[in-house]
Design an enzyme around this catalytic site. Structure first.
Site, short mmCIF file in Angstrom:
data_model
loop_
_atom_site.label_atom_id
_atom_site.label_comp_id
_atom_site.label_asym_id
_atom_site.label_seq_id
_atom_site.Cartn_x
_atom_site.Cartn_y
_atom_site.Cartn_z
CG HIS A 20 -1.90 1.09 1.26
ND1 HIS A 20 -2.25 1.72 2.42
CD2 HIS A 20 -2.63 1.69 0.28
CE1 HIS A 20 -3.14 2.65 2.17
NE2 HIS A 20 -3.38 2.65 0.87
CG ASP A 28 8.14 10.74 -21.91
OD1 ASP A 28 9.30 10.59 -21.46
OD2 ASP A 28 7.52 11.81 -21.83
CE1 TYR A 120 6.86 18.50 -18.96
CE2 TYR A 120 5.78 19.29 -20.95
CZ TYR A 120 6.74 19.44 -19.96
OH TYR A 120 7.57 20.53 -19.99
CG ASN A 122 6.75 11.04 -18.17
OD1 ASN A 122 7.32 10.11 -18.70
ND2 ASN A 122 6.99 12.31 -18.49
#
EC number: 5.4.99.62
Length: 131
Positions: A20, A28, A120, A122
């Site tokens: 957890h 990318d 971006y 990601n």
């Protein structure tokens, strides 16, 4: 041989080991990967495999509590941001600066590098629990 879910043995092992709040990153091909973080490099050529394809497979096999994205994706890659929001309906979303995002990747259990070549693309996936 597995019949469904993640077939890549490295990704399957990382997913099985998550507790957890542990994190993994789907990235990318341009995101810097910090020293000491496990790199799972899937990139075979520009665009393959795609960020969204890998995200879908991993998300189908993982309990996700929260998602972290660079806020720059909202303007610089709105299409990918929209797809992420549509694919990951339940988890909470957090947007941080790209610099903060890169700092957070240092704590990831693994970074999965795709062939994606859009800005971006990601995401940090924070593990939830299945109960």
């Amino acid at each position: 041989m597995k019949k469904h879910g993640v077939l890549n043995s490295e990704i399957a092992a990382v997913l099985a080991s998550l507790g957890h709040t542990d994190t993994i990153v789907i990235a990318d091909c341009g995101l810097p990967i910090p020293d000491g973080v496990k790199r799972i490099d899937l990139a075979v050529e520009i665009g393959k495999p795609s960020f969204l394809d890998v995200l879908q497979v991993v998300a189908d096999d993982m309990a996700i509590e929260k998602v972290t994205l660079a806020e720059e994706v909202i303007i610089n890659n709105a299409e990918v941001n929209k797809e992420i929001e549509q694919k990951l309906i339940e988890p909470a979303f957090e947007y941080v600066s790209h610099e903060q995002f890169k700092a957070h990747t240092k704590k990831a259990k693994a970074i999965i590098r795709t062939g994606e070549a859009t800005p971006y693309a990601n995401v940090i996936l924070h593990a939830g629990v299945i109960f």
